[in-house]
Design a protein around this motif. Structure first.
Motif, PDB file in Angstrom:
ATOM      1  N   GLY A 273       0.851  -1.188   0.000  1.00 18.31           N
ATOM      2  CA  GLY A 273       0.000   0.000   0.000  1.00 18.31           C
ATOM      3  C   GLY A 273       0.880   1.229   0.000  1.00 18.31           C
ATOM      4  O   GLY A 273       2.088   1.145   0.272  1.00 18.31           O
ATOM      5  N   PHE A 274       0.296   2.369  -0.304  1.00 20.31           N
ATOM      6  CA  PHE A 274       1.073   3.615  -0.248  1.00 20.31           C
ATOM      7  C   PHE A 274       1.480   3.891   1.194  1.00 20.31           C
ATOM      8  O   PHE A 274       0.691   3.714   2.116  1.00 20.31           O
ATOM      9  N   ARG A 275       2.704   4.279   1.387  1.00 18.83           N
ATOM     10  CA  ARG A 275       3.124   4.751   2.713  1.00 18.83           C
ATOM     11  C   ARG A 275       3.682   6.151   2.587  1.00 18.83           C
ATOM     12  O   ARG A 275       4.129   6.561   1.499  1.00 18.83           O
ATOM     13  N   THR A 276       3.629   6.888   3.689  1.00 11.98           N
ATOM     14  CA  THR A 276       4.066   8.279   3.674  1.00 11.98           C
ATOM     15  C   THR A 276       5.388   8.401   4.408  1.00 11.98           C
ATOM     16  O   THR A 276       5.479   8.028   5.584  1.00 11.98           O
ATOM     17  N   ILE A 277       6.386   8.903   3.695  1.00 12.61           N
ATOM     18  CA  ILE A 277       7.718   9.062   4.291  1.00 12.61           C
ATOM     19  C   ILE A 277       7.893  10.525   4.689  1.00 12.61           C
ATOM     20  O   ILE A 277       7.744  11.420   3.850  1.00 12.61           O
ATOM     21  N   MET A 278       8.191  10.768   5.946  1.00 12.32           N
ATOM     22  CA  MET A 278       8.532  12.121   6.394  1.00 12.32           C
ATOM     23  C   MET A 278      10.018  12.328   6.061  1.00 12.32           C
ATOM     24  O   MET A 278      10.881  11.646   6.603  1.00 12.32           O
ATOM     25  N   CYS A 279      10.294  13.239   5.142  1.00 14.36           N
ATOM     26  CA  CYS A 279      11.641  13.344   4.566  1.00 14.36           C
ATOM     27  C   CYS A 279      12.519  14.354   5.288  1.00 14.36           C
ATOM     28  O   CYS A 279      13.251  15.127   4.652  1.00 14.36           O
ATOM     29  N   MET A 280      12.433  14.377   6.609  1.00 12.02           N
ATOM     30  CA  MET A 280      13.233  15.332   7.383  1.00 12.02           C
ATOM     31  C   MET A 280      14.082  14.615   8.421  1.00 12.02           C
ATOM     32  O   MET A 280      14.149  15.024   9.588  1.00 12.02           O
ATOM     33  N   HIS A 281      14.752  13.548   7.990  1.00 10.73           N
ATOM     34  CA  HIS A 281      15.696  12.867   8.865  1.00 10.73           C
ATOM     35  C   HIS A 281      17.093  13.309   8.441  1.00 10.73           C
ATOM     36  O   HIS A 281      17.509  13.076   7.308  1.00 10.73           O
ATOM     37  N   GLY A 282      17.789  13.940   9.373  1.00 13.52           N
ATOM     38  CA  GLY A 282      19.067  14.569   9.028  1.00 13.52           C
ATOM     39  C   GLY A 282      20.073  13.621   8.421  1.00 13.52           C
ATOM     40  O   GLY A 282      20.858  14.015   7.557  1.00 13.52           O
ATOM     41  N   ALA A 283      20.061  12.352   8.855  1.00 12.23           N
ATOM     42  CA  ALA A 283      21.064  11.415   8.361  1.00 12.23           C
ATOM     43  C   ALA A 283      20.623  10.729   7.073  1.00 12.23           C
ATOM     44  O   ALA A 283      21.412  10.025   6.449  1.00 12.23           O
ATOM     45  N   ALA A 284      19.366  10.897   6.697  1.00 15.12           N
ATOM     46  CA  ALA A 284      18.843  10.128   5.568  1.00 15.12           C
ATOM     47  C   ALA A 284      18.401  10.979   4.383  1.00 15.12           C
ATOM     48  O   ALA A 284      18.387  10.492   3.255  1.00 15.12           O
ATOM     49  N   HIS A 285      18.044  12.213   4.649  1.00 20.51           N
ATOM     50  CA  HIS A 285      17.398  12.997   3.595  1.00 20.51           C
ATOM     51  C   HIS A 285      18.193  14.248   3.256  1.00 20.51           C
ATOM     52  O   HIS A 285      18.698  14.937   4.172  1.00 20.51           O
ATOM     53  N   ALA A 286      18.250  14.538   1.978  1.00 21.41           N
ATOM     54  CA  ALA A 286      18.998  15.695   1.499  1.00 21.41           C
ATOM     55  C   ALA A 286      18.518  16.955   2.211  1.00 21.41           C
ATOM     56  O   ALA A 286      17.311  17.127   2.427  1.00 21.41           O
ATOM     57  N   TYR A 287      19.438  17.801   2.549  1.00 21.41           N
ATOM     58  CA  TYR A 287      19.190  19.141   3.131  1.00 21.41           C
ATOM     59  C   TYR A 287      18.725  19.107   4.588  1.00 21.41           C
ATOM     60  O   TYR A 287      18.941  20.069   5.325  1.00 21.41           O
ATOM     61  N   ALA A 288      18.039  18.021   5.007  1.00 23.01           N
ATOM     62  CA  ALA A 288      17.386  18.014   6.319  1.00 23.01           C
ATOM     63  C   ALA A 288      18.385  18.301   7.442  1.00 23.01           C
ATOM     64  O   ALA A 288      18.078  19.050   8.378  1.00 23.01           O
ATOM     65  N   GLY A 289      19.574  17.730   7.347  1.00 19.40           N
ATOM     66  CA  GLY A 289      20.565  17.890   8.402  1.00 19.40           C
ATOM     67  C   GLY A 289      21.093  19.313   8.529  1.00 19.40           C
ATOM     68  O   GLY A 289      21.766  19.644   9.511  1.00 19.40           O
ATOM     69  N   HIS A 290      20.806  20.136   7.535  1.00 15.79           N
ATOM     70  CA  HIS A 290      21.271  21.529   7.587  1.00 15.79           C
ATOM     71  C   HIS A 290      20.360  22.420   8.409  1.00 15.79           C
ATOM     72  O   HIS A 290      20.697  23.578   8.653  1.00 15.79           O
ATOM     73  N   TYR A 291      19.203  21.897   8.805  1.00 17.34           N
ATOM     74  CA  TYR A 291      18.247  22.751   9.498  1.00 17.34           C
ATOM     75  C   TYR A 291      18.061  22.306  10.934  1.00 17.34           C
ATOM     76  O   TYR A 291      18.963  22.457  11.749  1.00 17.34           O
ATOM     77  N   TRP A 292      16.950  21.669  11.213  1.00 15.87           N
ATOM     78  CA  TRP A 292      16.542  21.475  12.600  1.00 15.87           C
ATOM     79  C   TRP A 292      16.662  20.004  13.000  1.00 15.87           C
ATOM     80  O   TRP A 292      16.974  19.156  12.167  1.00 15.87           O
ATOM     81  N   PRO A 293      16.382  19.687  14.276  1.00 15.48           N
ATOM     82  CA  PRO A 293      16.350  18.266  14.654  1.00 15.48           C
ATOM     83  C   PRO A 293      15.344  17.493  13.779  1.00 15.48           C
ATOM     84  O   PRO A 293      14.406  18.080  13.215  1.00 15.48           O
ATOM     85  N   ASP A 294      15.526  16.178  13.713  1.00 18.60           N
ATOM     86  CA  ASP A 294      14.701  15.336  12.826  1.00 18.60           C
ATOM     87  C   ASP A 294      13.208  15.662  12.949  1.00 18.60           C
ATOM     88  O   ASP A 294      12.686  15.801  14.060  1.00 18.60           O
TER      89      ASP A 294
END
Ligand SMILES: NC(=O)c1ccc[n+]([C@@H]2O[C@H](COP(=O)([O-])OP(=O)(O)OC[C@H]3O[C@@H](n4cnc5c(N)ncnc54)[C@H](O)[C@@H]3O)[C@@H](O)[C@H]2O)c1
Length: 404
Positions: free
Chosen positions: A302-323
């Motif tokens: 089924g479709f799942r929703t990925i929250m793309c704000m994990h600093g170690a996994a997602h582009a750019y995320a680690g440049h901003y705030w905690p996961d």
């Protein structure tokens, strides 16, 4: 990281919506990407109206202002020119700046005709200078993840792209006649404004080109009150523009841009279906990616929703705030700028550049020709396709050697 950052002095032309958005990116980029070896300076704001420009420069944090672009281009301390004016002036300003030896960053659509867009790309090639076109949506973490998943083969072979970009501000009869409603100023309406982003996103996500298109368009309200209150102005661009496309691998795609879709404010959604899965990205929930895969047992697919704000996994995320602490529209510009500066330092190509702007313009113009002639139109290709882009920030997250 260099211990003494090099100054990167910018001249920004235009101080409207995009002038504000880009000013914010120039202000923020060093704070959130401190490893960049450039110190970005908002050196001069260029505009036409001296009575408002000083105040705009103060508010947006520019060191100085000028109404004389030629004088600004003669300044050896200016490294880059950013073009955020109405579409019909992009070509003239960008070509002048490139000929003056400046790096150019330019808003989309690159120009109002393919001929102008090609002249701009040619000027960049001749000057051997890097360029950027502000297709900022590529730099949302979730859009980058979508491109990575597709490049990794997780969707299999691409069969469909289904893209819409819907707004409703033209439903208001009282909305005055703006430059965005004049073919002379902007080429086309919702098409060049909104479909331009969908075309770029399709090329970015799938790595495919457009083979042929079939289009239809309409203008619902053909006249609007002039902003000065004196008479009516003719709306000679589309309010809504739909087209079908066959992509270079045979995939079928549909695109819809409208400024008259009640309730839709900035509804920018793209779905890609492949033989092994699908992705859906919707700007209004820009930090999430919907992903479907045929992998695993059937009963729990089924479709799942990925929250793309994990600093170690997602582009750019680690440049901003905690996961999980989400980012917004303005960060896509900061991310694009950071990638551009990283590529500049590395001496690697930045995408999307003016060649990508030409490719998008070729699709836009082919669709306009199709709407006019009511025929399918083959899309010309004046540049070779370089494959899906892995951005510097994305590569860094993926553990590559890219670093400053
Ligand atoms: N990337 C995005 O998400 C996005 C969003 C909106 C607009 N855009 C693009 O950005 C560009 C500007 O759009 P906007 O919404 O900021 O428009 P705007 O009308 O808010 O601002 C344009 C500014 O440019 C100035 N200007 C126009 N011609 C000029 C010239 N020759 N010299 C100096 N200044 C000039 C105007 O006075 C105005 O201040 C367009 O090409 C548009 O398609 C991109």
């Amino acid at each position: 990281m260099s211990s003494t950052p090099t100054d990167f002095n910018v001249a920004l032309v235009g101080a409207g919506f995009m002038g504000r958005a880009h000013s914010n990116a120039y202000r923020q980029v060093n704070a959130f990407f401190p490893e960049l070896p450039y110190r970005v300076n908002r050196t001069v704001l260029v505009g036409r109206n001296p009575t408002t420009l000083a105040e705009q420069a103060r508010i947006l944090g520019w060191d100085s202002w000028s109404t004389d672009l030629d004088a600004v281009l003669r300044r050896p301390d200016i490294h880059a020119v950013d073009v955020t004016t109405s579409n019909n002036s992009h070509a003239e300003i960008a070509i002048k700046a490139l000929e003056a030896g400046k790096i150019v960053l330019c808003e989309k659509p690159l120009a109002i005709t393919v001929a102008d867009a090609r002249r701009m790309a040619e000027a960049a090639r001749k000057a051997k200078l890097p360029t950027l076109i502000w297709h900022n949506y590529r730099r949302a973490p979730a859009a980058t993840l979508a491109a990575q998943l597709i490049a990794d083969g997780q969707l299999g072979e691409i069969r469909h792209v289904r893209a819409v970009y819907l707004q409703d501000w033209l439903l208001d009869d009282a909305c005055p006649h703006l430059w965005r409603m004049s073919a002379e100023a902007c080429g086309s309406g919702a098409h060049g404004d909104l479909n331009a982003h969908l075309i770029d996103m399709t090329r970015f996500l799938t790595g495919l080109e457009f083979a042929e298109v079939s289009a239809l368009q309409t203008t619902f309200i053909p006249e609007r009150r002039k902003p000065d209150g004196h008479g009516m102005g003719t709306v000679d661009v589309d309010d809504a523009f739909l087209f079908l496309a066959r992509l270079s691998n045979g995939a079928l795609a549909s695109f819809e841009a409208s400024r008259a879709a009640a309730g839709r404010k900035n509804h920018h959604r793209i779905e890609v279906n492949g033989t092994k899965g699908s992705i859906v990205w919707n700007f209004e929930r820009m930090n999430e990616l919907e992903f479907f895969s045929t992998d695993g047992e059937l009963r729990s697919q089924g479709f799942r929703t990925i929250m793309c704000m994990h600093g170690a996994a997602h582009a750019y995320a680690g440049h901003y705030w905690p996961d999980g602490h989400v980012i917004g529209y303005e960060h896509t510009f900061t991310n694009a700028l950071a990638d551009f500066l990283a590529a500049l330092h590395q001496g690697t190509p930045y995408r999307p550049d003016f060649a990508d702007g030409v490719a998008a313009q070729e699709v836009l113009e082919s669709a306009v020709a199709s709407a006019r002639t009511r025929q399918w139109v083959n899309v010309p290709h004046s540049q070779s396709f370089h494959g899906p882009t892995v951005t510097a920030a994305a590569a860094a997250v993926a553990g590559s050697t890219i670093g400053l």
